[in-house]
Design an enzyme around this catalytic site. Structure first.
Site, mmCIF file in Angstrom:
data_model
loop_
_atom_site.group_PDB
_atom_site.id
_atom_site.type_symbol
_atom_site.label_atom_id
_atom_site.label_comp_id
_atom_site.label_asym_id
_atom_site.label_seq_id
_atom_site.Cartn_x
_atom_site.Cartn_y
_atom_site.Cartn_z
ATOM 1 N N THR A 7 9.601 -29.747 11.290
ATOM 2 C CA THR A 7 10.471 -28.694 11.813
ATOM 3 C C THR A 7 9.642 -27.464 12.147
ATOM 4 O O THR A 7 8.569 -27.263 11.577
ATOM 5 C CB THR A 7 11.576 -28.307 10.795
ATOM 6 O OG1 THR A 7 12.407 -27.291 11.372
ATOM 7 C CG2 THR A 7 11.008 -27.788 9.485
ATOM 8 N N SER A 8 10.133 -26.661 13.078
ATOM 9 C CA SER A 8 9.454 -25.403 13.385
ATOM 10 C C SER A 8 10.280 -24.244 12.852
ATOM 11 O O SER A 8 10.030 -23.097 13.207
ATOM 12 C CB SER A 8 9.287 -25.228 14.895
ATOM 13 O OG SER A 8 9.081 -26.450 15.522
ATOM 14 N N ASN A 9 11.300 -24.536 12.043
ATOM 15 C CA ASN A 9 12.264 -23.501 11.649
ATOM 16 C C ASN A 9 12.169 -23.219 10.144
ATOM 17 O O ASN A 9 12.527 -24.056 9.318
ATOM 18 C CB ASN A 9 13.665 -24.003 12.043
ATOM 19 C CG ASN A 9 14.746 -22.980 11.779
ATOM 20 O OD1 ASN A 9 14.686 -22.250 10.806
ATOM 21 N ND2 ASN A 9 15.747 -22.954 12.643
ATOM 22 N N GLU A 36 9.983 -32.827 20.047
ATOM 23 C CA GLU A 36 11.408 -32.704 20.377
ATOM 24 C C GLU A 36 11.708 -33.202 21.790
ATOM 25 O O GLU A 36 10.888 -33.080 22.687
ATOM 26 C CB GLU A 36 11.838 -31.226 20.251
ATOM 27 C CG GLU A 36 11.868 -30.784 18.793
ATOM 28 C CD GLU A 36 11.346 -29.384 18.583
ATOM 29 O OE1 GLU A 36 10.714 -28.835 19.521
ATOM 30 O OE2 GLU A 36 11.559 -28.852 17.487
ATOM 31 N N ASP A 65 18.494 -32.418 13.197
ATOM 32 C CA ASP A 65 18.934 -31.787 14.435
ATOM 33 C C ASP A 65 20.375 -31.356 14.249
ATOM 34 O O ASP A 65 21.189 -32.114 13.715
ATOM 35 C CB ASP A 65 18.797 -32.761 15.612
ATOM 36 C CG ASP A 65 18.764 -32.008 16.931
ATOM 37 O OD1 ASP A 65 18.050 -30.990 17.024
ATOM 38 O OD2 ASP A 65 19.468 -32.418 17.869
ATOM 39 N N PHE A 140 20.189 -17.370 10.289
ATOM 40 C CA PHE A 140 19.569 -17.522 11.604
ATOM 41 C C PHE A 140 20.604 -18.052 12.596
ATOM 42 O O PHE A 140 21.747 -18.359 12.229
ATOM 43 C CB PHE A 140 18.355 -18.462 11.514
ATOM 44 C CG PHE A 140 18.714 -19.908 11.294
ATOM 45 C CD1 PHE A 140 19.083 -20.355 10.035
ATOM 46 C CD2 PHE A 140 18.681 -20.826 12.343
ATOM 47 C CE1 PHE A 140 19.402 -21.693 9.817
ATOM 48 C CE2 PHE A 140 18.992 -22.168 12.141
ATOM 49 C CZ PHE A 140 19.357 -22.597 10.874
ATOM 50 N N ASP A 143 24.610 -18.095 12.685
ATOM 51 C CA ASP A 143 25.176 -17.655 11.396
ATOM 52 C C ASP A 143 26.015 -16.370 11.519
ATOM 53 O O ASP A 143 27.035 -16.244 10.831
ATOM 54 C CB ASP A 143 24.072 -17.433 10.352
ATOM 55 C CG ASP A 143 23.543 -18.744 9.773
ATOM 56 O OD1 ASP A 143 24.206 -19.777 9.956
ATOM 57 O OD2 ASP A 143 22.472 -18.727 9.136
ATOM 58 N N LYS A 162 26.432 -20.452 1.883
ATOM 59 C CA LYS A 162 25.975 -21.338 2.963
ATOM 60 C C LYS A 162 25.034 -22.418 2.423
ATOM 61 O O LYS A 162 25.153 -23.584 2.804
ATOM 62 C CB LYS A 162 25.260 -20.533 4.063
ATOM 63 C CG LYS A 162 24.867 -21.428 5.224
ATOM 64 C CD LYS A 162 23.911 -20.850 6.220
ATOM 65 C CE LYS A 162 23.574 -21.913 7.254
ATOM 66 N NZ LYS A 162 22.464 -21.567 8.133
ATOM 67 N N ARG A 168 24.110 -28.582 6.881
ATOM 68 C CA ARG A 168 22.763 -29.009 6.454
ATOM 69 C C ARG A 168 22.780 -29.404 4.977
ATOM 70 O O ARG A 168 22.189 -30.421 4.590
ATOM 71 C CB ARG A 168 21.779 -27.852 6.715
ATOM 72 C CG ARG A 168 20.325 -28.196 6.489
ATOM 73 C CD ARG A 168 19.408 -27.192 7.158
ATOM 74 N NE ARG A 168 19.603 -27.173 8.592
ATOM 75 C CZ ARG A 168 20.249 -26.217 9.257
ATOM 76 N NH1 ARG A 168 20.737 -25.163 8.627
ATOM 77 N NH2 ARG A 168 20.409 -26.305 10.563
#
Ligand code: IMP
Length: 185
Positions: A7-9, A36, A65, A140, A143, A162, A168
């Site tokens: 992941t890049s997050n 991706e 995803d 992020f 949200d 959350k 998630r």
């Protein structure tokens, strides 16, 4: 066995850790840039990315995803959530909805786990509605405008909640239970 999260997050890493660590599962993360693809389904994107990751690193890899699906916009932005956020942002979504009273929406998350034998998918879904204003605080993406069902504030204002109830969190709990059953931690 070291599991890899592609992941890049950094927020996704934090949210995955909150769940997986509770189950005693550790992972290391690697940047997902270059893995991706754009597709009409979250499942296809996640499966492709996990398989490519497994091919490259030759280790069990998981990816996730997600997308925001708004009922009155026939599921838009859905699989285009990332592009829409980058272009028109939360403000663009509020403008599209205008004064509409029907603001129901849902977040969906697909976790894909690739090993040498197979790719397993785990789905999480949280229903809610789109707010009428942007309320930034934490978190992020969307949200600041997504109010989960049963709450009066958006995810950005109830970040600890959350971590427990999100799309998630639900998908990662299913994934964690599967790993424990398989004896992976
Ligand atoms: P991705 O393709 O899975 O990275 O996510 C698609 C888009 O949905 C990105 O723009 C994310 O910022 C947004 N998104 C995914 N998950 C969440 C979330 O938990 N909260 C808010 N926005 C999210």
């Amino acid at each position: 066995m070291a599991l890899l999260f592609l992941t890049s997050n950094k927020y996704k890493i934090l949210e995955a850790k909150k769940i997986l660590n509770k189950f005693g599962i550790n992972f290391i993360s690697k940047n997902s840039k270059g893995f991706e693809i754009q597709s009409d389904s979250l499942e296809k994107v996640a499966t492709y990315c996990a398989l490519e990751g497994f091919k490259k690193f030759k280790k069990p890899v998981f990816v996730e995803d997600s997308g925001l699906f708004i009922n009155s916009l026939k599921g838009f932005p859905g699989v285009y959530s990332s592009y829409v956020l980058k272009t028109v942002g939360c403000e663009g979504i509020l403008n599209l909805l205008g004064q509409k009273r029907q603001r129901d929406a849902k977040f969906i998350c697909i976790v894909a786990f690739a090993t040498k034998d197979e790719v397993k998918l785990f789905k999480g879904e949280v229903k809610g509605k789109i707010s009428t204003k942007i309320e930034k605080a934490k978190g992020f993406g969307y949200d600041p405008i997504f109010i989960p069902q049963g709450y009066s504030q958006p995810f950005s204002k109830i970040i600890q909640t959350k971590f427990e109830i999100s799309h998630r969190a639900i998908a990662f709990k299913k994934f964690a239970k599967y790993l424990l059953k398989k004896g992976v931690s």
